[in-house]
Design an enzyme around this catalytic site. Sequence first.
Site, mmCIF file in Angstrom:
data_model
loop_
_atom_site.group_PDB
_atom_site.id
_atom_site.type_symbol
_atom_site.label_atom_id
_atom_site.label_comp_id
_atom_site.label_asym_id
_atom_site.label_seq_id
_atom_site.Cartn_x
_atom_site.Cartn_y
_atom_site.Cartn_z
ATOM 1 N N THR A 27 0.914 -1.207 -0.094
ATOM 2 C CA THR A 27 -0.016 0.098 -0.040
ATOM 3 C C THR A 27 0.615 1.387 -0.090
ATOM 4 O O THR A 27 0.375 2.389 -0.590
ATOM 5 C CB THR A 27 -0.928 -0.050 1.032
ATOM 6 O OG1 THR A 27 -0.167 -0.087 2.426
ATOM 7 C CG2 THR A 27 -2.031 -1.134 1.199
ATOM 8 N N ARG A 28 1.964 1.160 0.603
ATOM 9 C CA ARG A 28 2.900 2.632 0.442
ATOM 10 C C ARG A 28 3.372 2.868 -0.768
ATOM 11 O O ARG A 28 4.063 3.855 -0.758
ATOM 12 C CB ARG A 28 4.100 2.154 1.642
ATOM 13 C CG ARG A 28 3.586 2.339 3.168
ATOM 14 C CD ARG A 28 4.554 2.239 4.135
ATOM 15 N NE ARG A 28 5.178 0.693 4.265
ATOM 16 C CZ ARG A 28 6.087 0.467 4.837
ATOM 17 N NH1 ARG A 28 7.101 1.139 5.565
ATOM 18 N NH2 ARG A 28 6.264 -0.926 5.115
ATOM 19 N N MET A 29 3.246 1.960 -1.846
ATOM 20 C CA MET A 29 3.857 2.604 -3.129
ATOM 21 C C MET A 29 2.715 3.388 -3.768
ATOM 22 O O MET A 29 2.951 4.194 -4.666
ATOM 23 C CB MET A 29 3.902 1.093 -4.125
ATOM 24 C CG MET A 29 4.776 0.296 -3.585
ATOM 25 S SD MET A 29 6.495 1.003 -3.871
ATOM 26 C CE MET A 29 6.814 1.040 -5.519
ATOM 27 N N LYS A 30 1.479 3.356 -2.989
ATOM 28 C CA LYS A 30 0.225 4.440 -3.651
ATOM 29 C C LYS A 30 0.171 4.072 -5.212
ATOM 30 O O LYS A 30 0.307 5.062 -5.866
ATOM 31 C CB LYS A 30 0.623 5.632 -3.258
ATOM 32 C CG LYS A 30 0.450 6.104 -1.705
ATOM 33 C CD LYS A 30 0.591 7.293 -1.282
ATOM 34 C CE LYS A 30 0.111 7.538 -0.022
ATOM 35 N NZ LYS A 30 1.057 6.622 1.225
#
Length: 310
Positions: A27-30
């Site tokens: 999720t942190r890659m967005k």
Amino acid sequence: MTPSPSTDRAEIDGVAAVIVLAAGGGTRMKSTKSKLLHEVAGRPMLSWAIGAARGLNPEHLVVVVGHRREQVEAHLAEDAPDVTTAVQAEQKGTGHAVACGLEGLDELHGEVVVTYGDVPMLTGETLQRMVEVHRERRNLVTVLTAEVEDPTGYGRILRGGEAVVGIVEHKDADEAQRAVREINSGIYVFDAEALREGVSKLSNDNVQGEYYLTDVVTMAADGTVEVPGRGRVGAFRIDDVWQTEGVNDRVQLARMNAEVNRRIVTGWMRAGVTIIDPTSTWIQPDVDLANDVTLYPGVFLNGATTIGAG
């Protein structure tokens, strides 16, 4: 010139299986694209991981998919059609992911190696050396470790002499344990029998409600899991910390790309190529350069590019 498996190292006898964990959300890659398909040096991170795993000549090569699995499965169908996929429909921890990977496999004899799809600089040569050490020492489990300057956030390796007696997560560590700089990469070689037994005994009675693969390591260390003729838990420590680094966001992705490119560029300079400004020159792994080629600032060489002598 690339951080890929060495071609001059003798092949080892194959392992029973390699399980590549690739089900996380990222999720942190967005991004609408699976984290594992973001590229390092022009190759998806998952392709680097599979390339390293192939260095072990595994009887079974399994990728555990979950988040954005349709994208990952489509990539594998094109890039590595011989790879088996296993689905982790709900992300319930690394122990659960490995259990999903084992589900479709028959009884295994030998070693099972567990690695990750987002550790692109891990090499097949490192995995080979790790398996060799595991066999020489007749370990139940061998953990890939590294010593880092700042271990904040990492699980710490607890030793009793040469043996690993446990792994403690940062949030659970006391002051003395937090001073330990040897960290757990999360990459392991397991005796296949010990892994199956350990995974079957896992509990999710913890704050996160997840099944942790580190608990199998603890079981092997304290004797809860035993295999006749096998020892306990050993560590294989490497100096190249980059090989244990995962990618969770685009800042880390950029750092990883820069380091892989630095190594490729350095390799070509040592092979007789003049590169005027290494920091602004980008070269992908499949490029082939002859002696006395000169590359000027701002050059990008991608794909299967060949440049002749002079």
